[in-house]
Structures are given as C-alpha cells and as structure tokens.
Scaffold this active site. Structure first.
Site, PDB file in Angstrom:
ATOM      1  N   GLU A 190      -5.301 -11.360  -2.866  1.00  0.00           N
ATOM      2  CA  GLU A 190      -6.224 -11.048  -1.765  1.00  0.00           C
ATOM      3  C   GLU A 190      -6.918 -12.345  -1.378  1.00  0.00           C
ATOM      4  O   GLU A 190      -7.546 -12.987  -2.234  1.00  0.00           O
ATOM      5  CB  GLU A 190      -7.292 -10.028  -2.169  1.00  0.00           C
ATOM      6  N   GLU A 227      -9.370  -5.670  -9.259  1.00  0.00           N
ATOM      7  CA  GLU A 227     -10.732  -6.201  -9.428  1.00  0.00           C
ATOM      8  C   GLU A 227     -11.509  -5.443 -10.500  1.00  0.00           C
ATOM      9  O   GLU A 227     -12.652  -5.014 -10.270  1.00  0.00           O
ATOM     10  CB  GLU A 227     -11.479  -6.175  -8.086  1.00  0.00           C
ATOM     11  N   GLU A 280      -4.313  -1.220   2.682  1.00  0.00           N
ATOM     12  CA  GLU A 280      -5.131  -0.339   1.837  1.00  0.00           C
ATOM     13  C   GLU A 280      -5.532   0.892   2.630  1.00  0.00           C
ATOM     14  O   GLU A 280      -5.697   0.823   3.857  1.00  0.00           O
ATOM     15  CB  GLU A 280      -6.385  -1.113   1.376  1.00  0.00           C
TER      16      GLU A 280
HETATM   17  O1  AHR Z   1      -9.755  -6.139   0.997  1.00  0.00           O
HETATM   18  C1  AHR Z   1     -10.981  -5.487   0.952  1.00  0.00           C
HETATM   19  C2  AHR Z   1     -11.475  -5.262  -0.467  1.00  0.00           C
HETATM   20  O2  AHR Z   1     -11.828  -6.486  -1.024  1.00  0.00           O
HETATM   21  C3  AHR Z   1     -10.481  -4.709  -1.449  1.00  0.00           C
HETATM   22  O3  AHR Z   1     -10.409  -3.324  -1.414  1.00  0.00           O
HETATM   23  C4  AHR Z   1     -11.020  -5.152  -2.757  1.00  0.00           C
HETATM   24  O4  AHR Z   1     -10.020  -5.345  -3.719  1.00  0.00           O
HETATM   25  C5  AHR Z   1     -11.771  -6.427  -2.430  1.00  0.00           C
HETATM   26  O5  AHR Z   1     -13.062  -6.412  -2.931  1.00  0.00           O
END
Ligand code: AHR
Length: 519
Positions: free
Chosen positions: A306, A189, A45
């Site tokens: 995730e 999310e 990210e």
């Molecule tokens: O991985 C860190 C963050 O965690 C991501 O940006 C988000 O999708 C989640 O809340």
C-alpha cells in the site's frame, strides 16, 4: 561605484551555480537487479466507491453483463496492473469470505469504513473481474476477527480442484476449475490500533505462522506475504514489529508488506517532494533486517503493498461512508508517485511487489462520476512505468543541485520525521531491457528547467531516443471529468547523438522518460 562593483561581483560569483549543467552517468554494467513486473500492482478494497459504484455498478449504463463497468475495465487494462490485492485493507479484518459466495449472501455492518456490506460482490465476482482485465489476484486473509481455519477453507475453495467440501462448494456454485490464487496476505496492518483485532508483534507472528502452515499444507505452491510495519504514530515501534515478524516467520513467508501514505498538509512543495526519500530510508532499514533474520533458504522480499498520497480525505467525515477517501490529485501528487516508483526501481533487488492503494475512486488513479470516468494525475506515472520501465535496474550516478527540507518536515500526516538534507533536484533511475535503455527523471525544481548531460559510459544510444513527459501548467493542476490538464505527452524523438552524450533540459516540475536502443 563601489556598490556597483560589489553587485557585479556577487552576480558573477552566483553565475556558475545557476549555469552549471547537471550530469547523469549511466553504466550498463552496473546492474542492481531485475525489475519485477509486480512493482506495477494495485489494490481494491470494499471501501467507499471502490468496488460498489466503481468497479462494479450493475445500474450504470457502462455495466457489462456481470455488472462490471466497461470503461473502468479498459482503463485498468491500459494501466497494465500486474497484481490486484483484495478485499482489504482494514475491511478484511472483519471480513468473512463465506458471506460473499453462493446464492444466499449475508449482509453485515461494515465496521472499518462504516457502511452496510451487502456481500453481493465476493470471491467469484472478483475472479471474473481479474480474468477480464488480466490481473493476477492477491487475497488478504482476515487475521483480526477471523480464524486460521477460515483462511485454510478459503485456500481450499480457491485452489483445490475437487474432493474436499469447500472445493466442491466452488464447483456447486458454478466454477469448475480452481482459481489457483498464488499470493496470500497474512492479515492487514495488524500493528495498528485502528485495526479490528490488533495484535502485539509476537501474537501476530504466532497467529500468522499457524495460518501459513495450514494454508501451505493445503496448497504448497502459494506465496505468502506477512504484515510488516504500517504504524508510525508516536509511541509505535515499527522496527520491533518488523524484527519480530522477520525472525519468527523466517522459512514460512516470501514477502514482508510495508505501507506508506504521505501528504502535503502544510502546503510545502519541496518538503512534500522529498517524502519518497523516507520510503527509501525505510526500505534500507528493512533490507538490513532481512539480511539479519532471513537465514532459511526461503528468500524474503519487500512488498510495498500500500502506498500513495492520502491526506485530504482523512480524519473527518470524508474518511468514512460511501464517499470515503475520494482524493482529487494534482501534478505535485503525480511527482511524488513518480518518486515512489523510482524508489522501487532503485531497490529492484529487494522490492519485488508494490501496490498503489487503491484503484478506483478511493485514493485512486481512476475516478468515476455517474456514467463518466476520468484519469487522475497519478494514473500517468504508474502507466508510464508499467509499460516501459522493465528489465534490469541500473545504478545511476547523478550530479545536480540539492536542497534541504524545512526543520518541521513531516510526512504530512501525524508522523514526524527528521528533516532531510541534500535532496537532489533530479531524481533519476534507469533500466536496461534487452538492447533498450530507459531513463526516468523527475525534476523536483518548481521553477527551473535543468540542463543535463546524460553520459553513457558503456553501451551508447544508437538511434533516435523517444521522449515522454508528464507535466502541467502548474503544480496544483488537476484533471476533472471534463478536462485533462495533466497527462503523458510524447515529444519529438531526440536525434541519434552519434556519440556517448545526450544533452537534455528537464522542464520544471516534470517527469520525463527517455527510451532508446543502445549498442
Ligand atoms: O487504503 C486505505 C487504508 O489504508 C487501508 O484499508 C488500510 O490498510 C490502510 O490504513
């Protein structure tokens, strides 16, 4: 005298419980499902030093001609990362991909993690990275502040060979061949109040469905991932979210994405080690919902896209800015990660993708300090699984001692959970890959080795058995830039037992993988 008698009797009665040998029974006919190589995937990210200063750092002495760090690329290759999700995360909900292509990059304020985004690194740079490490890209679209049309343009830019405007734009920028990105995530999310452009379940489902339609009209071969539940804070209704998404998007998507982070804020080792059981419970719940709502002939699978341990660098200054989310991992974190990986394998028929979040520096297995790089403890279980745990997952029987979590069990963040009963000290999975049997055992016991009979009920080990162990001097042991304390060690092979059973003593707080040919 009477007192001595009572002591001796108590000791005698307690003896069998300690001396008891645990049993693992493996029947190669009891197959669960094919282990998808995409269980060993990852995530990058635009956050902290994941991309800038991690993967990409033109100023580093480690940089290649494109500014990618060669040491980091090699560590990623060794991790065998099947898919890499990009560019977020929360970041994506205000990301406009057109800012990050071509010669005139548009800098923006990055609102999710509070920094400046130069857009120096974008789609084409990521594709160069993906090609160099041999990972399959997975792009998430912006369903927060973005439009569905912007998402469709991105598919056109990436996947259409020539003709329409955005395909020609890619060619104009020097990339003649299309990238053929197969995996596309419909937002990130979108159930969380922290998300830019948060939506209600129905508003999300409608927007995602319209995006899915025009993206698929552009390239019918793509696979789509819907945003499932990520919000388990008090007052949220993750089940309602998942039901709505599955019901309304049935026939339009291929996966539902689930997210989970855990921590050990209360410093309760045994509670922390039980957190993968909650992941298993959530998996079973969504499995049931899929059974209920997936009526079309397009099967929906689970993508845990995730997951990780994340609690130290959170809710304070360490959660934003250039050094955001820089967790330093220890052995107990690695044991939890092995528990998550075991959960994916045990549910291999329905979990078809899993992405450790993230890859470099940010809650990551790979960490760089200036021009040096090191591998954190959580790197090793992921690497061990990615390189060995393949084939068909098997349904394993385990008989061993168990414990209950404390009454105030939580996931170590602001999520409260009912305490878990009967957590087995041994967490076991197995797979059959051709004529090779692979067994992974996490011994959660902090203090004791567990002597175990491994009973093969069908095919039997027919030669030496390889043994790999991840362990360290104590549960808080960490790696640093100058010392590798927790790593994978290849132990001496076990000799062919010559019959069905193997006896092995799994050391305290360890991950062990056994691997051998069976006949
Ligand atoms: O991985 C860190 C963050 O965690 C991501 O940006 C988000 O999708 C989640 O809340």
């Amino acid at each position: 005298m009477k007192r001595l008698y009572v002591i001796l009797l108590t000791a005698f009665l307690a003896l069998p419980a300690f001396a008891q040998t645990a049993r693992i029974k493996i029947d190669t006919d009891r197959k669960i499902g094919e282990i998808d190589k995409n269980l060993y995937s990852n995530f990058t990210e635009h956050l902290g030093r994941c991309i800038y200063g991690g993967l990409y750092d033109p100023e580093s002495s480690q940089a290649d001609e494109a500014g990618l760090r060669k040491d980091v690329l090699q560590a990623i290759r060794d991790l065998n990362v099947s898919i890499t999700r990009y560019p977020g995360g929360n970041f994506v909900s205000n990301y406009h991909w057109l800012d990050g292509v071509g010669p005139n990059r548009k800098p923006r304020l990055e609102l999710a993690w509070q920094r400046m985004e130069s857009n120096e690194f974008g789609t084409d740079e990521f594709m160069d990275f993906a090609r160099k490490v041999g990972t399959e890209p997975y792009f998430a679209i912006n369903l927060g502040t973005g439009t569905i049309e912007e998402a469709q343009w991105w598919v056109e830019y990436c996947n259409i060979k020539e003709g329409p405007y955005y395909a020609e734009l890619r060619r104009k920028y020097g990339h003649d061949e299309p990238y053929n990105i197969k995996y596309w995530g419909l937002g990130n999310e979108m159930d969380g109040d922290w998300q830019m452009g948060q939506l209600s379940p129905m508003d999300y489902a409608k927007k995602a469905r319209e995006a899915a339609k025009i993206m698929t009209y552009t390239d019918p071969t793509i696979k789509l991932i819907a945003s499932g539940s990520s919000n388990y804070t008090p007052g949220a209704d993750p089940d309602e979210w998942n039901r709505t998404v599955l019901d309304y998007l049935d026939g339009f998507v291929d996966y539902i994405a689930l997210h989970m982070y855990v921590g050990n804020a209360n410093n309760n080792y045994y509670d922390f080690l039980a957190t993968p059981i909650i992941m298993d419970q959530r998996t079973q719940l969504v499995r049931g919902m899929i059974r209920e709502y997936n009526k079309s002939d397009r099967p929906i699978k689970i993508a845990w896209d995730e997951y990780n341990v994340w609690y130290r660098a959170r809710d304070d200054a360490s959660s934003v800015g250039i050094h955001a989310l820089e967790e330093h991992y220890n052995l107990e974190d690695a044991l939890v990660i092995a528990g998550f990986l075991n959960c994916f394998v045990r549910n291999a028929d329905i979990v078809k993708m899993a992405n450790m979040a993230q890859l470099v520096n940010v809650i990551a297995p790979i960490f760089v300090e200036d021009d040096k790089m090191y591998l954190q403890t959580i790197y090793y279980p992921l690497q061990l699984f990615a390189n060995n745990m393949k084939g068909e997952a098997l349904d394993v029987f385990v008989d061993c001692d168990k414990y209950d979590t404390s009454p105030d069990f939580s996931l170590g963040r602001n999520e409260v959970n009912a305490s878990v009963k009967d957590v087995p000290y041994l967490d076991v999975t197995a797979a059959l890959d051709g004529d090779e049997l692979i067994v992974c055992v996490v011994n959660r016991n902090k203090d004791k080795a567990i002597a175990t009979d491994i009973i093969c009920q069908q095919a039997k080990f027919s030669g030496p058995v390889e043994v790999y162990e991840i362990n360290g001097p104590d549960i808080k042991a960490e790696n640093t830039v100058s010392t590798t304390t927790v790593t994978t060690q290849k132990k001496a092979d076990l000799k062919n037992p010559g019959n069905a059973n193997l006896r092995y003593s799994f050391p305290a707080h360890s991950i062990t993988m056994l691997k051998g040919k069976v006949k």
